[in-house]
Motif scaffolding. Structure first.
Motif, PDB file in Angstrom:
ATOM      1  N   UNK A 192       0.834  -1.215   0.000  1.00  0.00           N
ATOM      2  CA  UNK A 192       0.000   0.000   0.000  1.00  0.00           C
ATOM      3  C   UNK A 192       0.866   1.262   0.000  1.00  0.00           C
ATOM      4  N   UNK A 193       1.956   1.233   0.760  1.00  0.00           N
ATOM      5  CA  UNK A 193       2.835   2.407   0.825  1.00  0.00           C
ATOM      6  C   UNK A 193       3.502   2.664  -0.524  1.00  0.00           C
ATOM      7  N   UNK A 194       3.950   1.600  -1.199  1.00  0.00           N
ATOM      8  CA  UNK A 194       4.546   1.757  -2.536  1.00  0.00           C
ATOM      9  C   UNK A 194       3.496   2.274  -3.512  1.00  0.00           C
ATOM     10  N   UNK A 195       2.285   1.760  -3.372  1.00  0.00           N
ATOM     11  CA  UNK A 195       1.168   2.219  -4.205  1.00  0.00           C
ATOM     12  C   UNK A 195       0.975   3.726  -4.076  1.00  0.00           C
ATOM     13  N   UNK A 196       1.020   4.229  -2.856  1.00  0.00           N
ATOM     14  CA  UNK A 196       0.833   5.663  -2.619  1.00  0.00           C
ATOM     15  C   UNK A 196       1.959   6.491  -3.223  1.00  0.00           C
ATOM     16  N   UNK A 197       3.180   5.960  -3.175  1.00  0.00           N
ATOM     17  CA  UNK A 197       4.306   6.660  -3.815  1.00  0.00           C
ATOM     18  C   UNK A 197       4.055   6.773  -5.310  1.00  0.00           C
ATOM     19  N   UNK A 198       3.569   5.709  -5.933  1.00  0.00           N
ATOM     20  CA  UNK A 198       3.277   5.738  -7.367  1.00  0.00           C
ATOM     21  C   UNK A 198       2.186   6.758  -7.682  1.00  0.00           C
ATOM     22  N   UNK A 199       1.137   6.789  -6.863  1.00  0.00           N
ATOM     23  CA  UNK A 199       0.062   7.768  -7.095  1.00  0.00           C
ATOM     24  C   UNK A 199       0.616   9.191  -7.059  1.00  0.00           C
ATOM     25  N   UNK A 200       1.415   9.462  -6.050  1.00  0.00           N
ATOM     26  CA  UNK A 200       1.979  10.806  -5.900  1.00  0.00           C
ATOM     27  C   UNK A 200       2.861  11.150  -7.100  1.00  0.00           C
ATOM     28  N   UNK A 201       3.615  10.182  -7.555  1.00  0.00           N
ATOM     29  CA  UNK A 201       4.504  10.391  -8.697  1.00  0.00           C
ATOM     30  C   UNK A 201       3.718  10.614  -9.986  1.00  0.00           C
ATOM     31  N   UNK A 202       2.696   9.788 -10.229  1.00  0.00           N
ATOM     32  CA  UNK A 202       1.954   9.844 -11.495  1.00  0.00           C
ATOM     33  C   UNK A 202       1.121  11.114 -11.602  1.00  0.00           C
ATOM     34  N   UNK A 203       0.385  11.419 -10.541  1.00  0.00           N
ATOM     35  CA  UNK A 203      -0.640  12.463 -10.640  1.00  0.00           C
ATOM     36  C   UNK A 203      -0.231  13.805 -10.042  1.00  0.00           C
ATOM     37  N   UNK A 204       0.941  13.865  -9.375  1.00  0.00           N
ATOM     38  CA  UNK A 204       1.342  15.114  -8.742  1.00  0.00           C
ATOM     39  C   UNK A 204       2.692  15.623  -9.240  1.00  0.00           C
ATOM     40  N   UNK A 205       3.759  14.885  -8.981  1.00  0.00           N
ATOM     41  CA  UNK A 205       5.101  15.440  -9.157  1.00  0.00           C
ATOM     42  C   UNK A 205       5.801  15.018 -10.437  1.00  0.00           C
ATOM     43  N   UNK A 206       5.596  13.765 -10.878  1.00  0.00           N
ATOM     44  CA  UNK A 206       6.370  13.162 -11.971  1.00  0.00           C
ATOM     45  C   UNK A 206       7.871  13.290 -11.712  1.00  0.00           C
ATOM     46  N   UNK A 207       8.241  13.300 -10.447  1.00  0.00           N
ATOM     47  CA  UNK A 207       9.648  13.378 -10.076  1.00  0.00           C
ATOM     48  C   UNK A 207       9.899  12.488  -8.865  1.00  0.00           C
ATOM     49  N   UNK A 208      10.670  11.427  -9.092  1.00  0.00           N
ATOM     50  CA  UNK A 208      11.083  10.544  -8.001  1.00  0.00           C
ATOM     51  C   UNK A 208      12.255   9.720  -8.510  1.00  0.00           C
ATOM     52  N   UNK A 209      13.278   9.607  -7.694  1.00  0.00           N
ATOM     53  CA  UNK A 209      14.498   8.931  -8.149  1.00  0.00           C
ATOM     54  C   UNK A 209      14.439   7.411  -8.016  1.00  0.00           C
ATOM     55  N   UNK A 210      13.498   6.892  -7.230  1.00  0.00           N
ATOM     56  CA  UNK A 210      13.546   5.467  -6.909  1.00  0.00           C
ATOM     57  C   UNK A 210      12.457   4.619  -7.520  1.00  0.00           C
ATOM     58  N   UNK A 211      11.768   5.098  -8.556  1.00  0.00           N
ATOM     59  CA  UNK A 211      10.679   4.319  -9.145  1.00  0.00           C
ATOM     60  C   UNK A 211      11.199   3.001  -9.719  1.00  0.00           C
ATOM     61  N   UNK A 212      12.336   3.038 -10.384  1.00  0.00           N
ATOM     62  CA  UNK A 212      12.890   1.813 -10.987  1.00  0.00           C
ATOM     63  C   UNK A 212      13.194   0.769  -9.919  1.00  0.00           C
ATOM     64  N   UNK A 213      13.793   1.201  -8.817  1.00  0.00           N
ATOM     65  CA  UNK A 213      14.132   0.253  -7.746  1.00  0.00           C
ATOM     66  C   UNK A 213      12.879  -0.313  -7.074  1.00  0.00           C
ATOM     67  N   UNK A 214      11.866   0.526  -6.878  1.00  0.00           N
ATOM     68  CA  UNK A 214      10.619   0.044  -6.287  1.00  0.00           C
ATOM     69  C   UNK A 214       9.944  -0.979  -7.206  1.00  0.00           C
TER      70      UNK A 214
END
Length: 545
Positions: free
Chosen positions: A277-299
């Motif tokens: 669920x926590x990883x899911x929330x990181x993806x939501x924030x990345x997709x719909x808000x920031x489009x900036x995160x360094x660790x998407x590939x590792x997750x």
């Protein structure tokens, strides 16, 4: 009477009073998928893996100032233990003394556990690494102490008790859990080329952080770490702070975090639903808000192993995760940074449940790029992997919209897009699916094939198109001839329509030119104007113009 006397005695705070969230630990992650230690491992003596809980209280020194670190989740059951240790760490600097402690080999076995706690306490002092010349001697002492702690944890032959777990996780928290500078979360996205050429950021404190991560790996991987006891310290708060660190600019740190979190997922079954669920929330924030995160590939790498271990039949929760998080990850502009890992996760879902192929393919079509050719080539590569795991029934459900898109790719002026679309016929499984449904597919893509042969600028594309054309003619010559006749008829109709359109506009121009010298209102016949409007707004007319 005895009960009354006992009731007046002071009670020790209970550890078991802490709240542990319980999830559906039935979903089994593939926790054995990389049994090696984290990258840049300092010591190969023992496999590493995992993570440690450290949202307790402790001390932290930035630029020589000691601050307290506290976690609300463990405050109630650890406050009495942490405060004395924090004050000891503070006294070390307050007195101006930061001396090396003896090595574990230099003390008798009865003193090793006490020395272990003293070294952990000493390592709770955090130095300023932005200035290499500052506290040089103290930094060397701390690094040596950390290395000795790593070796000690690797060689322990008895179970870690609660005090040891608390001290380990507190030391890890003090050294690793931090907030990244604001530029790391800047919402102004760089262009893709700039991101590729950008120099990787290296943390000056990494020489110490690396050893702390290694210690954490050894601790979680150790068979002497009891998961039922350790979950009080490696709790939800600790997991969230670990996930926050995935946004680090330093790839070395992200690699360690990837291994650690994966080990936590494998060892602490109670935390599995929360981690997902926590990883899911990181993806939501990345997709719909920031489009900036360094660790998407590792997750996504972690999720690839987790998905591989999902039990069948897939739970509805996992299918929703595919639809709501993984498929929309195709939307951001920087998808190229993690597309390989994303494609693997998507394919894993289709291989687990072939009925999801239709959902995945329609999801790809929804986010299909319009003007980004390099992204389109990546999508075609992923599409081939998905189609390779697709069964005939699911293929038939989505083949019409799918091949309308493929037809557009075949006619792309970018030769790599057209070439990659034509390469689909090199895959035996996909070619068989197409041949089985040739009666539906060929009429859709026939105009695109003929258009490439007669008008595409790239010779390689023309050659590949001829090969695909031959595959269809060999498979069903009568159907091919029907499509050819229909195509030729449509070409004649289109040519006639074009001539009518040009004639209509010519008439309008002549009328306008003849009356341009006067101020009189120009009357155009209803027949001429209706033809002009109808022909100019029809899809084929617009395509021709």
């Amino acid at each position: 009477m005895i009960k009354q006397i006992l009731g007046k005695l002071p009670r020790k705070p209970s550890k078991s009073s802490q709240n542990d969230s319980n999830g559906d630990g039935g979903v089994s992650g593939n926790s054995s998928s990389n049994p090696s230690q984290g990258p840049n491992s300092l010591n190969n003596s023992k496999p590493g893996s995992a993570s440690s809980k450290s949202s307790n209280s402790g001390s932290r020194l930035n630029n020589g100032t000691l601050n307290s670190y506290s976690s609300s989740s463990n405050k109630s059951n650890q406050g009495k233990k942490t405060a004395p240790i924090a004050s000891q760490a503070g006294s070390i600097l307050a007195s101006g003394v930061y001396e090396a402690l003896p090595g574990f080999r230099d003390v008798p076995s009865s003193e090793k556990q006490n020395l272990f706690h003293r070294k952990l306490n000493m390592c709770c002092v955090v130095f300023d690494f932005s200035d290499p010349s500052k506290n040089h001697r103290e930094k060397d002492i701390k690094r040596q102490a950390l290395s000795e702690l790593v070796d000690y944890i690797s060689s322990v032959t008895s179970k870690f008790n609660e005090v040891a777990m608390q001290d380990i996780t507190r030391m890890v928290a003090v050294n690793l859990f931090r907030t990244f500078p604001p530029p790391n979360h800047d919402n102004k996205l760089l262009e893709m080329n700039d991101l590729e050429d950008e120099e990787p950021a290296l943390d000056p404190a990494w020489p110490h952080h690396q050893i702390v991560y290694e210690l954490l790996l050894r601790f979680v991987a150790s068979p002497e770490t009891d998961a039922k006891l350790a979950k009080r310290y490696i709790d939800h708060s600790f997991v969230l702070k670990l996930l926050d660190l995935f946004d680090s600019d330093d790839q070395r740190e992200r690699e360690y975090l990837k291994t650690i979190l994966h080990r936590i997922y494998g060892k602490f079954m109670v935390h599995r639903p929360f981690i997902r669920k926590a990883i899911n929330n990181i993806f939501y924030w990345f997709i719909f808000e920031t489009e900036k995160h360094n660790g998407i590939a590792e997750l996504l790498e972690i999720l690839g192993s987790i998905i591989n271990g999902f039990a069948l039949p897939l739970k509805e929760e996992h299918k929703l995760f595919l639809v709501r998080a993984l498929i929309p990850l195709h939307k951001p502009k920087c998808v190229f940074m993690y597309h390989q890992q994303l494609s693997y996760c998507i394919t894993q879902f289709v291989e687990k449940d072939f009925k999801l192929a239709d959902t995945v393919i329609r999801g790809l079509l929804k986010y299909w790029p319009v003007t980004n050719s390099s992204k389109e080539v990546m999508f075609l590569g992923e599409l081939e992997e998905v189609l390779e795991a697709t069964q005939a029934a699911e293929f038939q459900r989505c083949m019409v919209p799918l091949f309308r898109q493929i037809a557009r790719c075949l006619n792309s002026s970018h030769f790599q897009v057209a070439e990659r679309a034509l390469f689909l016929w090199n895959n035996d499984h996909i070619r068989n699916l197409i041949n089985q449904n040739c009666i539906v597919i060929l009429p859709i893509i026939f105009p695109a094939l003929e258009g490439n042969i007669s008008g595409h600028w790239n010779q390689a594309v023309q050659s590949l198109t001829l090969n695909v054309r031959k595959i269809f003619s060999d498979a069903d010559q009568s159907l091919f001839d029907e499509c050819l006749v229909k195509f030729q008829e449509d070409e004649v109709k289109e040519k006639e329509m074009q001539e009518k359109r040009e004639l209509t506009w010519k008439q309008l121009e002549d009328v306008a030119a003849s009356t341009s010298v006067s101020d009189e209102v120009v009357l155009v016949s209803r027949f001429v104007s209706s033809i002009a409007i109808a022909t100019s707004t029809s899809p084929k007319a617009m395509a021709g113009s």
